[in-house]
Write a protein that holds these residues in place. Structure first.
Motif, PDB file in Angstrom:
ATOM      1  N   THR A   1       0.869  -1.313  -0.049  1.00 26.39           N
ATOM      2  CA  THR A   1       0.000   0.168  -0.190  1.00 26.39           C
ATOM      3  C   THR A   1       0.919   1.210   0.082  1.00 26.39           C
ATOM      4  OG1 THR A   1      -1.635  -1.208   1.265  1.00 26.39           O
ATOM      5  CG2 THR A   1      -1.934   1.235   1.379  1.00 26.39           C
ATOM      6  N   LYS A   2       0.655   2.263  -0.788  1.00 28.80           N
ATOM      7  CA  LYS A   2       1.340   3.431  -0.767  1.00 28.80           C
ATOM      8  C   LYS A   2       1.015   4.397   0.286  1.00 28.80           C
ATOM      9  CE  LYS A   2       1.663   3.838  -5.820  1.00 28.80           C
ATOM     10  NZ  LYS A   2       1.123   4.771  -7.151  1.00 28.80           N
ATOM     11  N   LEU A   3       2.028   4.805   0.932  1.00 28.87           N
ATOM     12  CA  LEU A   3       1.910   6.153   1.966  1.00 28.87           C
ATOM     13  C   LEU A   3       1.014   7.187   1.391  1.00 28.87           C
ATOM     14  CD1 LEU A   3       2.418   7.081   4.803  1.00 28.87           C
ATOM     15  CD2 LEU A   3       4.658   7.929   3.836  1.00 28.87           C
ATOM     16  N   PRO A   4      -0.077   7.353   1.822  1.00 30.69           N
ATOM     17  CA  PRO A   4      -0.752   8.652   1.343  1.00 30.69           C
ATOM     18  C   PRO A   4       0.069   9.863   1.534  1.00 30.69           C
ATOM     19  CG  PRO A   4      -2.262   7.192   2.540  1.00 30.69           C
ATOM     20  CD  PRO A   4      -1.032   6.759   2.952  1.00 30.69           C
ATOM     21  N   ILE A   5       0.018  10.891   0.561  1.00 25.62           N
ATOM     22  CA  ILE A   5       0.771  12.027   0.683  1.00 25.62           C
ATOM     23  C   ILE A   5       0.403  12.711   1.994  1.00 25.62           C
ATOM     24  CG2 ILE A   5       1.300  14.303  -0.393  1.00 25.62           C
ATOM     25  CD1 ILE A   5       2.243  12.599  -2.529  1.00 25.62           C
ATOM     26  N   ASN A   6      -1.064  13.011   2.322  1.00 30.03           N
ATOM     27  CA  ASN A   6      -1.666  13.589   3.322  1.00 30.03           C
ATOM     28  C   ASN A   6      -1.025  12.984   4.525  1.00 30.03           C
ATOM     29  OD1 ASN A   6      -3.270  11.471   3.252  1.00 30.03           O
ATOM     30  ND2 ASN A   6      -4.965  12.581   3.771  1.00 30.03           N
ATOM     31  N   LYS A   7      -0.255  11.896   4.514  1.00 33.96           N
ATOM     32  CA  LYS A   7       0.104  11.230   6.106  1.00 33.96           C
ATOM     33  C   LYS A   7       1.555  11.432   5.931  1.00 33.96           C
ATOM     34  CE  LYS A   7      -3.969   9.403   7.537  1.00 33.96           C
ATOM     35  NZ  LYS A   7      -4.240  10.031   8.825  1.00 33.96           N
ATOM     36  N   VAL A   8       2.233  12.222   5.077  1.00 37.59           N
ATOM     37  CA  VAL A   8       3.728  12.110   5.107  1.00 37.59           C
ATOM     38  C   VAL A   8       4.279  12.969   6.290  1.00 37.59           C
ATOM     39  CG1 VAL A   8       5.712  13.228   3.900  1.00 37.59           C
ATOM     40  CG2 VAL A   8       4.241  11.776   2.740  1.00 37.59           C
ATOM     41  N   GLY A   9       3.448  13.943   6.884  1.00 42.21           N
ATOM     42  CA  GLY A   9       3.762  14.912   7.741  1.00 42.21           C
ATOM     43  C   GLY A   9       3.558  14.083   9.229  1.00 42.21           C
ATOM     44  N   ALA A  10       2.490  13.609   9.190  1.00 46.32           N
ATOM     45  CA  ALA A  10       2.152  12.724  10.519  1.00 46.32           C
ATOM     46  C   ALA A  10       2.962  11.664  10.612  1.00 46.32           C
ATOM     47  CB  ALA A  10       0.730  12.195  10.588  1.00 46.32           C
ATOM     48  N   ILE A  11       3.352  10.875   9.629  1.00 49.42           N
ATOM     49  CA  ILE A  11       4.131   9.532  10.087  1.00 49.42           C
ATOM     50  C   ILE A  11       5.678  10.200  10.258  1.00 49.42           C
ATOM     51  CG2 ILE A  11       4.747   9.038   7.688  1.00 49.42           C
ATOM     52  CD1 ILE A  11       4.362   6.129   8.522  1.00 49.42           C
ATOM     53  N   ALA A  12       5.951  11.169   9.766  1.00 42.60           N
ATOM     54  CA  ALA A  12       7.439  11.945   9.839  1.00 42.60           C
ATOM     55  C   ALA A  12       7.570  12.379  11.262  1.00 42.60           C
ATOM     56  CB  ALA A  12       7.707  12.974   8.953  1.00 42.60           C
ATOM     57  N   ARG A  13       6.381  12.732  11.860  1.00 45.95           N
ATOM     58  CA  ARG A  13       6.523  13.335  13.378  1.00 45.95           C
ATOM     59  C   ARG A  13       6.418  12.105  14.096  1.00 45.95           C
ATOM     60  NH1 ARG A  13       3.105  17.084  10.964  1.00 45.95           N
ATOM     61  NH2 ARG A  13       1.433  15.886  11.578  1.00 45.95           N
ATOM     62  N   ALA A  14       5.529  11.070  13.734  1.00 46.31           N
ATOM     63  CA  ALA A  14       5.652   9.923  14.852  1.00 46.31           C
ATOM     64  C   ALA A  14       6.985   8.981  14.796  1.00 46.31           C
ATOM     65  CB  ALA A  14       4.500   8.768  14.300  1.00 46.31           C
ATOM     66  N   LEU A  15       7.671   9.165  13.644  1.00 56.86           N
ATOM     67  CA  LEU A  15       8.858   8.363  13.365  1.00 56.86           C
ATOM     68  C   LEU A  15       9.998   9.165  13.830  1.00 56.86           C
ATOM     69  CD1 LEU A  15       7.977   6.203  10.363  1.00 56.86           C
ATOM     70  CD2 LEU A  15       7.959   5.430  12.818  1.00 56.86           C
ATOM     71  N   GLY A  16       9.864  10.430  14.040  1.00 55.24           N
ATOM     72  CA  GLY A  16      10.932  11.390  14.255  1.00 55.24           C
ATOM     73  C   GLY A  16      12.183  11.464  13.151  1.00 55.24           C
TER      74      GLY A  16
ATOM     75  N   VAL B   1       8.735   9.740  -1.075  1.00 55.95           N
ATOM     76  CA  VAL B   1       7.277   9.434  -1.622  1.00 55.95           C
ATOM     77  C   VAL B   1       7.036  10.012  -2.934  1.00 55.95           C
ATOM     78  CG1 VAL B   1       5.129   9.796  -1.285  1.00 55.95           C
ATOM     79  CG2 VAL B   1       6.742   9.311   0.762  1.00 55.95           C
ATOM     80  N   MET B   2       7.413  11.179  -3.167  1.00 56.40           N
ATOM     81  CA  MET B   2       7.184  11.911  -4.636  1.00 56.40           C
ATOM     82  C   MET B   2       8.027  10.834  -5.548  1.00 56.40           C
ATOM     83  SD  MET B   2       4.865  13.978  -4.546  1.00 56.40           S
ATOM     84  CE  MET B   2       4.886  14.896  -5.960  1.00 56.40           C
ATOM     85  N   LEU B   3       9.254  10.711  -5.232  1.00 55.14           N
ATOM     86  CA  LEU B   3      10.385   9.950  -6.501  1.00 55.14           C
ATOM     87  C   LEU B   3       9.727   8.647  -6.628  1.00 55.14           C
ATOM     88  CD1 LEU B   3      13.713  11.149  -5.191  1.00 55.14           C
ATOM     89  CD2 LEU B   3      12.720  11.764  -7.372  1.00 55.14           C
ATOM     90  N   GLU B   4       9.304   7.991  -5.797  1.00 56.03           N
ATOM     91  CA  GLU B   4       8.710   6.709  -5.998  1.00 56.03           C
ATOM     92  C   GLU B   4       7.340   6.855  -6.545  1.00 56.03           C
ATOM     93  OE1 GLU B   4       7.523   2.481  -3.622  1.00 56.03           O
ATOM     94  OE2 GLU B   4       9.362   3.703  -2.939  1.00 56.03           O
ATOM     95  N   TYR B   5       6.450   7.321  -6.027  1.00 60.72           N
ATOM     96  CA  TYR B   5       4.963   7.380  -6.520  1.00 60.72           C
ATOM     97  C   TYR B   5       4.613   8.357  -7.652  1.00 60.72           C
ATOM     98  CZ  TYR B   5       4.473   5.162  -1.802  1.00 60.72           C
ATOM     99  OH  TYR B   5       4.362   4.592  -0.568  1.00 60.72           O
ATOM    100  N   MET B   6       5.210   9.395  -7.570  1.00 59.29           N
ATOM    101  CA  MET B   6       4.922  10.374  -8.776  1.00 59.29           C
ATOM    102  C   MET B   6       6.004  11.171  -9.368  1.00 59.29           C
ATOM    103  SD  MET B   6       1.543  12.232  -7.187  1.00 59.29           S
ATOM    104  CE  MET B   6       1.589  12.193  -5.326  1.00 59.29           C
ATOM    105  N   PRO B   7       7.085  10.433  -9.834  1.00 58.54           N
ATOM    106  CA  PRO B   7       8.334  10.843 -10.198  1.00 58.54           C
ATOM    107  C   PRO B   7       8.202  12.204 -11.363  1.00 58.54           C
ATOM    108  CG  PRO B   7       7.903   8.790 -11.210  1.00 58.54           C
ATOM    109  CD  PRO B   7       6.932   8.952 -10.236  1.00 58.54           C
ATOM    110  N   ASP B   8       7.022  11.983 -12.382  1.00 60.96           N
ATOM    111  CA  ASP B   8       6.863  13.120 -13.113  1.00 60.96           C
ATOM    112  C   ASP B   8       6.661  14.225 -12.563  1.00 60.96           C
ATOM    113  OD1 ASP B   8       7.378  11.464 -15.131  1.00 60.96           O
ATOM    114  OD2 ASP B   8       5.480  10.864 -15.648  1.00 60.96           O
TER     115      ASP B   8
END
Length: 155
Positions: free
Chosen positions: A49-64, A74-81
């Motif tokens: 499952t892809k990490l939803p872009i709207n969860k990037v900030g939340a998971i970054a905070r949770a994981l430090g 995330v962008m390079l893997e899911y939306m490189p263009d």
């Protein structure tokens, strides 16, 4: 001289490494990013499952971890263009906290003289320093370097 393009870390490997370094349970992380079911995080870790872009900030905070770096991965893997367009327009000015610290260090150590990246000795010295850092990190089981890069089996 040929330059080799660095292999990018996958979102799944990055998330796995960050979770391994975290002192939190998967359930705690899942709750902090706003999911009720820890299976969602498991599927992200497995790359199913892809990490939803709207969860990037939340998971970054949770994981430090640095949110700008995670967003780039995330962008390079899911939306490189889309990332290419953003980079062209913004001049790839999105830098992580670590990258910003490197810039500050370079400015401090060069006393404002600047860095000549055309100097092959300087480039070699910098590459050697980064390789040495990577080797130390790879030897550390709690390193953000993915286990597969350390030669260990994935769990």
């Amino acid at each position: 001289m040929t330059t080799q393009k660095a292999k990018r870390i996958s979102v799944a490997d990055y998330i796995n490494g960050a979770i391994d370094l975290s002192d939190k349970t998967q359930r705690q992380i899942t709750q902090e990013i706003g999911y009720e079911n820890p299976n969602v995080l498991t599927m992200i870790k497995q790359g199913r499952t892809k990490l939803p872009i709207n969860k990037v900030g939340a998971i970054a905070r949770a994981l430090g971890v640095d949110p700008a770096n995670l967003l780039r991965i995330v962008m390079l893997e899911y939306m490189p263009d889309a990332w290419q367009v953003i980079s062209e327009v913004m001049g790839d000015r999105v830098v992580s906290a670590d990258e910003s610290a490197l810039l500050d260090l370079a400015r401090e150590e060069t006393k404002g003289i600047g860095v000549d990246m055309g100097d092959p000795d300087l480039v070699s010295d910098l590459r050697n320093a980064f390789r040495a850092h990577h080797e130390r990190a790879a030897a550390n089981p709690r390193s953000p370097v993915p286990a597969t890069k350390r030669g260990a089996a994935k769990h």
